[in-house]
Design an enzyme around this catalytic site. Structure first.
Site, PDB file in Angstrom:
ATOM      1  N   GLU A 157      -3.650   0.019   8.061  1.00  0.00           N
ATOM      2  CA  GLU A 157      -2.502   0.439   8.879  1.00  0.00           C
ATOM      3  C   GLU A 157      -2.694  -0.066  10.299  1.00  0.00           C
ATOM      4  OE1 GLU A 157      -1.442   4.614   9.089  1.00  0.00           O
ATOM      5  OE2 GLU A 157      -1.697   4.845   6.933  1.00  0.00           O
TER       6      GLU A 157
ATOM      7  N   GLU B  71      -7.372   8.532   6.021  1.00  0.00           N
ATOM      8  CA  GLU B  71      -7.675   9.205   7.280  1.00  0.00           C
ATOM      9  C   GLU B  71      -8.181  10.640   7.096  1.00  0.00           C
ATOM     10  OE1 GLU B  71      -4.496   8.928  10.095  1.00  0.00           O
ATOM     11  OE2 GLU B  71      -4.505   6.749  10.105  1.00  0.00           O
TER      12      GLU B  71
ATOM     13  N   ASN C 287      -7.594   2.160   9.542  1.00  0.00           N
ATOM     14  CA  ASN C 287      -6.314   2.365  10.223  1.00  0.00           C
ATOM     15  C   ASN C 287      -6.593   2.412  11.713  1.00  0.00           C
ATOM     16  OD1 ASN C 287      -5.182   2.653   7.727  1.00  0.00           O
ATOM     17  ND2 ASN C 287      -4.595   4.793   7.965  1.00  0.00           N
TER      18      ASN C 287
ATOM     19  N   TYR D 260      -4.617   2.142  15.683  1.00  0.00           N
ATOM     20  CA  TYR D 260      -3.386   2.071  16.467  1.00  0.00           C
ATOM     21  C   TYR D 260      -3.607   1.913  17.960  1.00  0.00           C
ATOM     22  CZ  TYR D 260      -0.775   3.626  12.357  1.00  0.00           C
ATOM     23  OH  TYR D 260      -0.211   3.700  11.114  1.00  0.00           O
TER      24      TYR D 260
ATOM     25  N   HIS E 215      -2.923  11.038   0.435  1.00  0.00           N
ATOM     26  CA  HIS E 215      -2.421  10.825   1.794  1.00  0.00           C
ATOM     27  C   HIS E 215      -1.833  12.168   2.254  1.00  0.00           C
ATOM     28  CE1 HIS E 215      -1.001   7.497   4.701  1.00  0.00           C
ATOM     29  NE2 HIS E 215      -0.694   8.643   5.288  1.00  0.00           N
TER      30      HIS E 215
ATOM     31  N   ARG F 124       0.854  -1.186   0.000  1.00  0.00           N
ATOM     32  CA  ARG F 124       0.000   0.000   0.000  1.00  0.00           C
ATOM     33  C   ARG F 124       0.895   1.243   0.000  1.00  0.00           C
ATOM     34  NH1 ARG F 124      -2.680   3.182   4.683  1.00  0.00           N
ATOM     35  NH2 ARG F 124      -3.877   4.621   3.427  1.00  0.00           N
TER      36      ARG F 124
HETATM   37  C1  PNW Z   1      -1.450   7.675  10.470  1.00  0.00           C
HETATM   38  N1  PNW Z   1      -2.592  10.996  15.952  1.00  0.00           N
HETATM   39  O1  PNW Z   1      -1.451   8.950  10.997  1.00  0.00           O
HETATM   40  C2  PNW Z   1      -1.080   7.918   9.041  1.00  0.00           C
HETATM   41  O2  PNW Z   1      -1.913   7.393   8.071  1.00  0.00           O
HETATM   42  C3  PNW Z   1       0.366   7.685   8.751  1.00  0.00           C
HETATM   43  O3  PNW Z   1       0.757   8.534   7.723  1.00  0.00           O
HETATM   44  C4  PNW Z   1       1.184   7.878  10.009  1.00  0.00           C
HETATM   45  O4  PNW Z   1       2.557   7.841   9.780  1.00  0.00           O
HETATM   46  C5  PNW Z   1       0.760   6.807  10.983  1.00  0.00           C
HETATM   47  O5  PNW Z   1      -0.635   6.853  11.222  1.00  0.00           O
HETATM   48  C6  PNW Z   1       1.456   6.874  12.328  1.00  0.00           C
HETATM   49  O6  PNW Z   1       1.181   8.090  12.956  1.00  0.00           O
HETATM   50  C7  PNW Z   1      -1.725   9.349  12.265  1.00  0.00           C
HETATM   51  O7  PNW Z   1      -2.007  12.063  16.291  1.00  0.00           O
HETATM   52  C8  PNW Z   1      -1.144  10.537  12.657  1.00  0.00           C
HETATM   53  O8  PNW Z   1      -3.433  10.455  16.696  1.00  0.00           O
HETATM   54  C9  PNW Z   1      -1.428  11.089  13.868  1.00  0.00           C
HETATM   55  C10 PNW Z   1      -2.318  10.428  14.717  1.00  0.00           C
HETATM   56  C11 PNW Z   1      -2.895   9.227  14.341  1.00  0.00           C
HETATM   57  C12 PNW Z   1      -2.595   8.689  13.105  1.00  0.00           C
END
Ligand code: PNW
Length: 570
Positions: free
Chosen positions: A421, A213, A352, A354, A162, A116
């Site tokens: 992601e 996102e 995505n 995390y 992106h 991706r």
């Molecule tokens: C995503 N936050 O971004 C993006 O899709 C990627 O480009 C990035 O590198 C990756 O997650 C890791 O951060 C985020 O502040 C950026 O909560 C910031 C946040 C969450 C996701």
């Protein structure tokens, strides 16, 4: 960096990391976070056709910010204003514009069959508008990358946007703030850009993701304004931008549907990000749902459900309008035609994910300066025993992804979900973290929860994508946070890539397609399981005469040879 210097980085890094790990095994405090049933290892495999992938994004890896006729993006502007940590920029980044064959070789080495990546809009159309000219070198670059992938039997999954909006579109039209109540020029321009990509690459690209996102672009880019294009209007900016992004997405979807699908047979979706919101107490259950609706539902409800914003968002914002003495809600409305054209514009659901937050109810005090955060009427926090990654917002809560996948299944009619992601950051530190056990643990625990969603909850999860293939430009944090399966030396002009231990782990995971009963890989994972959950087998299953510590240590001895063997091949 010379070969000798790099070897010594690997050796010192490995040694110091292992030493620290052994120390930490001994001193890690008892942690009440582990739940014997919820967190147990599930053995088994993903469905046969499961997609394993890794991801990157144009601005984060390509560099070559001004070669040929490439136009500046809003991120070039922000970085050149010195707004990023340590004044870092994406001018060179991983230099993937020149080194893409090496990137593809790394994927090949890991046994990945999908990749991706994103296309930089101003690298294709320098001003964002086709009528102003096409940058043929940019078009050729992506042709070469796609061909290289195909030759190596790796399927491209392409993100159209992106975050690197052409600066000229921001200057000419206000970017995604462009006149949001009617059909606006930004929707058409995004549609033209999408059409051009389908035309040029659609013979080989079968997976398209319109936006990555949009939550981040809307809220951080046009609400808070700390991300590009730095528009600060936290009461309304994010709602207007989101509205335009949703309409632009629908436009690009229909163009594919009407003009390309029959001939090319690909799929189009969008990638939404969402942190899972878990209620702090049972009384916070509604608040937690509201949190997820304002986060994910903001985009997912219109696109995957009924063409309109979630009910709770509309009623909350209507009440706020009253309290604030406004005649209209700060949340814009779609026309009936727009709702029809938005609804159902996703062939798959890109996700995505995390991290997870603990949500408390904070309803309903009227606020002087309202913004998207206060609009939700919730408070957010984190349980004390959740481990943290390098990124300030990233707490490690593996079971959160299973809950979120279950929510998506229930709420949006059981769509096919592509996890586009998921990953964990380390600090940029000396010596480099090459033996990245924390990342191995993260991937192990999160993919196992994804497998539970797939095999136990019958969620249609079709893909899992690791963020990221490489350490790269982590937005406002620059190069200070490293998400890569591969280490990139950003002081080395040649931007040499080095495999981290996690790339070895991930390769094994892909090869095993999960955690099959009886495999060497699954045995390794079993040995690591309690260590990864910051607890010991004895704490979970009762005193076992110290065997758990030995088994955790034993797993280190498995990991080190893996690492050494790999660094010799690489
Ligand atoms: C995503 N936050 O971004 C993006 O899709 C990627 O480009 C990035 O590198 C990756 O997650 C890791 O951060 C985020 O502040 C950026 O909560 C910031 C946040 C969450 C996701």
């Amino acid at each position: 960096m010379s070969a000798t210097a790099s070897d010594s980085i690997m050796e010192t890094g490995t040694f110091v990391n292992c030493f620290l790990l052994v120390i930490s095994l001994v001193i890690i405090p008892v942690n009440g976070g582990y739940d014997k049933e919820r967190d147990a290892l599930l053995k088994g495999t993903f469905p046969q056709d499961f997609i394993w992938s890794s991801a990157t994004a144009a601005y984060q890896i390509e560099g070559a910010w001004n070669v040929s006729d490439k136009g500046p993006s809003v991120w070039d502007t922000l970085a050149h204003q010195g707004r990023v940590y340590n004044q870092d920029t994406g001018d060179v980044a991983c230099d993937s514009y020149h080194k893409y064959p090496e990137d593809v070789a790394l994927m090949k080495q890991m046994g990945l069959k999908y990749y991706r990546f994103s296309i930089s809009w101003p690298r294709i159309f320098p001003t964002g508008e086709q009528q102003d000219g096409v940058n043929q070198d940019g078009v050729d670059y992506y042709n070469r990358l796609i061909d290289e992938l195909i030759v190596n039997d790796i399927q491209p999954m392409v993100t159209l946007f992106h975050w690197d909006l052409p600066q000229v579109l921001q200057d000419r039209y206000g970017g995604f703030l462009n006149n949001h109540t009617n059909t606006t020029v930004i929707h058409d321009l995004f549609g033209d850009y999408a059409r051009f990509l389908y035309q040029n690459y659609g013979d080989r690209v079968k997976y398209w993701i319109t936006f990555n996102e949009p939550w981040i672009t809307a809220w951080l880019g046009y609400g808070i304004g700390n991300f590009a294009p730095q528009h600060n209007e936290p009461a309304e900016g994010q709602y207007k931008a989101a509205h335009n992004i949703i309409l632009s997405h629908a436009k690009a979807y229909h163009i594919y549907d009407d003009e390309f699908r029959a001939a090319q047979g690909g799929q189009v979706g969008i990638t939404l990000n969402c942190d899972w919101g878990t209620p702090k107490t049972p009384a916070d259950a509604d608040a937690a749902l509201r949190y997820v609706q304002f986060f994910l539902g903001w985009f997912a409800h219109p696109i995957y459900k009924n063409g309109d914003y979630p009910e709770v968002m509309k009623t909350t914002m209507a009440r706020k309008a009253q309290e604030e003495g406004r005649t209209t809600s700060r949340l814009p409305e779609f026309t009936p035609e727009q709702k029809l054209s938005i609804s159902g514009t996703g062939d798959f659901f890109g996700l995505n994910h995390y991290t997870t937050v603990e949500v408390t109810d904070a309803c309903c005090t009227p606020i002087e300066n309202p913004n998207y955060d206060t609009d939700k009427d919730v408070g957010t926090g984190h349980a004390p025993d959740w481990p943290r990654a390098a990124s300030s917002w990233l707490y490690v809560v593996p079971w959160g992804i299973r809950n979120l996948l279950g929510f998506i299944k229930e709420e949006y009619g059981d769509p096919e979900i592509y996890v586009t992601e998921n990953g964990r950051s380390d600090h940029d530190q000396d010596p480099a973290i090459m033996m990245d056990m924390e990342r191995i643990c993260y991937y192990m625990m999160y993919t196992n929860e994804v497998m539970k969603a797939s095999n136990m909850d019958n969620v249609k999860v079709k893909a899992y994508t690791a963020w990221s293939l490489l350490d790269n430009f982590e937005w406002l944090s620059g190069y200070s946070e490293r998400f890569g399966l591969h280490y990139v030396d950003f002081n080395d002009p040649t931007r040499t890539r080095y495999p981290k231990a996690s790339s070895v782990f991930f390769k094994q995971l892909v090869r095993n397609n999960g955690y099959p009963e009886g495999s060497e890989f699954t045995k390794y994972v079993e040995n690591m399981w309690y260590f990864c959950h910051n607890t010991t087998e004895a704490e979970v299953n009762g005193y076992t005469g110290g065997a758990s510590q030995i088994s955790s240590l034993f797993s280190l001895f498995l990991a080190i040879p893996m690492m050494i063997a790999y660094s010799l091949i690489a």
